[in-house]
Design an enzyme around this catalytic site. Structure first.
Site, short mmCIF file in Angstrom:
data_model
loop_
_atom_site.label_atom_id
_atom_site.label_comp_id
_atom_site.label_asym_id
_atom_site.label_seq_id
_atom_site.Cartn_x
_atom_site.Cartn_y
_atom_site.Cartn_z
N GLY A 58 0.84 -1.20 0.00
CA GLY A 58 0.00 0.00 0.00
C GLY A 58 0.87 1.24 0.00
O GLY A 58 2.07 1.15 0.25
N CYS A 85 5.20 -6.27 1.73
CA CYS A 85 5.56 -4.86 1.57
C CYS A 85 4.95 -4.02 2.70
O CYS A 85 5.35 -4.18 3.85
CB CYS A 85 5.15 -4.36 0.18
SG CYS A 85 5.97 -2.81 -0.24
N TYR A 86 3.98 -3.15 2.41
CA TYR A 86 3.38 -2.36 3.49
C TYR A 86 2.85 -3.30 4.58
O TYR A 86 2.97 -3.02 5.78
CB TYR A 86 2.23 -1.50 2.94
CG TYR A 86 1.56 -0.64 3.99
CD1 TYR A 86 2.14 0.53 4.43
CD2 TYR A 86 0.34 -1.03 4.56
CE1 TYR A 86 1.55 1.31 5.40
CE2 TYR A 86 -0.27 -0.25 5.54
CZ TYR A 86 0.33 0.93 5.96
OH TYR A 86 -0.26 1.69 6.93
N HIS A 175 7.63 -8.31 -3.28
CA HIS A 175 6.30 -8.76 -3.74
C HIS A 175 6.37 -10.15 -4.37
O HIS A 175 6.72 -10.27 -5.54
CB HIS A 175 5.76 -7.77 -4.78
CG HIS A 175 5.38 -6.45 -4.21
ND1 HIS A 175 4.13 -6.17 -3.73
CD2 HIS A 175 6.12 -5.33 -3.99
CE1 HIS A 175 4.09 -4.93 -3.26
NE2 HIS A 175 5.29 -4.41 -3.41
N GLU A 177 3.99 -11.88 -5.40
CA GLU A 177 2.88 -12.09 -6.34
C GLU A 177 3.21 -11.68 -7.77
O GLU A 177 2.54 -12.10 -8.70
CB GLU A 177 1.63 -11.35 -5.85
CG GLU A 177 1.67 -9.83 -5.92
CD GLU A 177 2.35 -9.17 -4.72
OE1 GLU A 177 3.15 -9.84 -4.04
OE2 GLU A 177 2.11 -7.97 -4.50
N ASP A 233 -15.54 -11.37 -22.54
CA ASP A 233 -16.03 -11.05 -21.20
C ASP A 233 -17.56 -10.98 -21.15
O ASP A 233 -18.18 -11.61 -20.29
CB ASP A 233 -15.46 -9.71 -20.71
CG ASP A 233 -13.95 -9.66 -20.84
OD1 ASP A 233 -13.34 -10.75 -20.90
OD2 ASP A 233 -13.38 -8.55 -20.89
N LYS A 375 -8.29 -11.76 -17.32
CA LYS A 375 -8.74 -12.26 -18.62
C LYS A 375 -8.60 -13.78 -18.75
O LYS A 375 -9.51 -14.46 -19.20
CB LYS A 375 -7.90 -11.57 -19.70
CG LYS A 375 -8.40 -11.78 -21.09
CD LYS A 375 -9.67 -11.02 -21.25
CE LYS A 375 -10.03 -10.52 -22.55
NZ LYS A 375 -11.04 -9.45 -22.45
#
Ligand code: XMP
Length: 519
Positions: A58, A85-86, A175, A177, A233, A375
């Site tokens: 964040g 992180c944050y 991170h 991710e 979508d 997606k």
């Protein structure tokens, strides 16, 4: 976690850019995952009983008075927590460590070294002693809280990771991710499986069952209108909704005159009468009213907002004709949401079905069942729902259509030029089998006119730009190296066959710094 998933991970969102990416990584490991605001009350978290909690990154500094925080009791629930992180700084701060502005900020790929104390760490099982990670921080943990051991460091970051294995509390300054963290997937998997004890019995089919149930409960015996563009979508959203509420759903397809060549008729042949689905389908030919509204408008965000608003007005009119329609269904997906700058992220562009919405929408509620998916996850849902491959694998086409592939004012003449050029390009790429690794490829019309020579005469005509990108999540993309022969053939056909074009350019830019579309 809830009635549709035996086990799940809760992600508490502190406003970072990659928060949904964390959820998506966990889902890739077949564990159900939900993202909630960091303000979620402790009592609700306890009721939800997740197998693990992840605190995201964040933009704040933990030591500033009005920064996002959480109840320190979160760390004593006995539920494993991973702070990223944050989130890692918050864990350190609330448990008695020190967090400060780092003397040297770290951004981008950074070599992180595991320290000997990490050898028994569950988080780092199978991870190399030196591993490339993605850093993005100005603050750092200077001193880990009591009871924690430091497990990783960099030359400028003394606590790149820390843990208190007994309390099942883990933290990484980097991170895990993002793709650039080479072994990040492994770390998250370790957390979810080895620390939290998840079994991984969640599948996309569960998402469908859960969503269908929720939609039925919400809509009941009411009516819904689905904004169907024929793209992946909205097609997936339409089929999901029709599974949930059957004939209470009407799909409205607006031909705004900004579609690819022949696309309107193709969409009608798939979803209309005699097509593959048992849907109530309405096609509205609204070209003239869209062109009229776009006349003289050149600014990209204005164009997007006008198109977004006009779509809604058409849907409202159609809803009135059907009568008693409370819900508008849209196939919005996560990258649309994040790029439109909702939540705490910066606005890149207003995706017409999100940030492009007018202030007033005459429906009781907008329903967006795919809002949290990427997606490729939407494609997986489509496959599970039995949609044909050609529809599921269709390259994305933005809601504002060719309106944002024509730089500057949109006119009927320009639409025709870009439609023809794009059709030639797609035909040549497909014919050469060069489309296999492409996420998206299309022609756009630049606003540039330049001098050429054709026959013996001077021309002063438009330049077409060709674009082809490789991407899986459409958040980042690389420009594709198309075979020269394909580009040459396409170029020669475009300048010969499309009146008003005398030059063809190829876009070599990635995302970032460019975006995939031109506007
Ligand atoms: P950008 O240009 O932002 O595009 O890199 C990322 C992906 O999103 C698509 N896109 C849109 N889709 N409404 C949509 O439904 C929009 O307003 C919109 N703008 C961009 C784009 O085609 C690409 O796949």
């Amino acid at each position: 976690m809830n009635e549709m998933a035996n086990e799940g991970i809760l992600v508490l969102d502190f406003g970072g850019q990659y928060n949904q990416l964390i959820a998506r990584r966990v889902r890739e490991d077949h564990v159900y995952c939900e993202v909630h605001p960091s303000t979620m009350p402790l009592s609700e978290i306890e009721r939800m009983a997740p197998k693990g909690i992840i605190l995201t990154g964040g933009p704040n500094s933990v030591y500033k008075a009005d920064s996002a925080t959480c109840d320190p009791k979160l760390f004593s629930l006995g539920i494993p927590v991973l702070g990223i992180c944050y989130g890692s700084q918050l864990m350190a701060h609330l448990l008695g460590g020190t967090v400060k502005t780092a003397p040297t900020s770290e951004y981008g790929k950074t070599v992180v070294s595991l320290v000997p104390a990490a050898s028994g760490s569950k988080l780092f099982q199978g991870v190399d002693a030196e591993t490339v990670c993605w850093m993005s921080h100005t603050d750092y943990i200077e001193q880990a809280p009591e009871g924690f051991v430091v497990t990783a460091e960099t030359p400028v970051c003394p606590v790149a990771a820390m843990e208190n294995a007994e309390r099942k509390l883990y933290a990484t300054q980097f991170h895990p991710e993002v793709m650039h963290t080479a072994q990040g997937k492994r770390m998250l998997k370790n957390f979810v499986y080895d620390v939290c004890g998840c079994k991984g019995d969640w599948r996309m089919g569960d998402f469908i069952a859960r969503t269908v149930e929720k939609l039925r409960a919400k809509i009941g015996s009411g009516r819904a209108l689905c904004a169907l563009s024929g793209g992946v979508d909205s097609s997936v959203a339409a089929v999901l909704l029709s599974k949930a509420i059957g004939k209470q759903l009407t799909c409205v397809f607006v031909d705004h005159g900004l579609l690819r060549k022949d696309e309107g008729d193709q969409v009608e042949s798939v979803f209309g009468e005699g097509g593959s689905y048992d849907l109530q389908f309405v096609r509205v030919n609204a070209k003239d009213r869209f062109y009229a509204k776009l006349k003289g408008v050149t600014e990209p965000e204005r164009k997007r907002k006008i198109i977004g608003e006009e779509f809604i007005r058409v849907f409202e009119e159609e809803a009135k004709k059907i009568g008693a329609v409370d819900y508008l269904v849209q196939g919005t997906i996560y990258p649309d949401v994040i790029e439109s700058g909702l939540g705490n992220s910066a606005t890149i562009k207003s995706h017409h079905n999100v940030g492009g919405l007018p202030d007033y929408v005459d429906f009781k509620e907008i329903v967006e069942p795919l809002r949290l998916l990427f997606k490729d996850e939407v494609r997986e849902v489509g496959r599970e729902l039995g949609l044909p491959d050609y529809l599921v694998n269709r390259q994305p086409f933005p809601g504002p259509g060719l309106g944002i592939r024509i730089i500057g004012e949109v006119t009927e003449e320009k639409v025709k030029i870009v439609q023809e050029a794009d059709a030639i390009y797609r035909e040549e790429v497909a014919k050469a089998g060069a489309d296999k690794n492409l996420g998206q490829y299309f022609a756009a019309l630049t606003n540039m006119r330049s001098v050429g020579v054709m026959g013996d005469g001077r021309t002063y005509d438009y330049a077409i730009a060709l674009r082809a990108v490789m991407t899986s999540d459409f958040m980042t993309a690389e420009s594709a190296q198309l075979p020269w022969a394909v580009l040459q053939k396409t170029t020669s056909r475009i300048v010969n066959e499309v009146k008003g074009v005398n030059r063809v350019l190829y876009d070599c830019t990635g995302k970032p710094p460019a975006t995939i579309e031109f506007e």
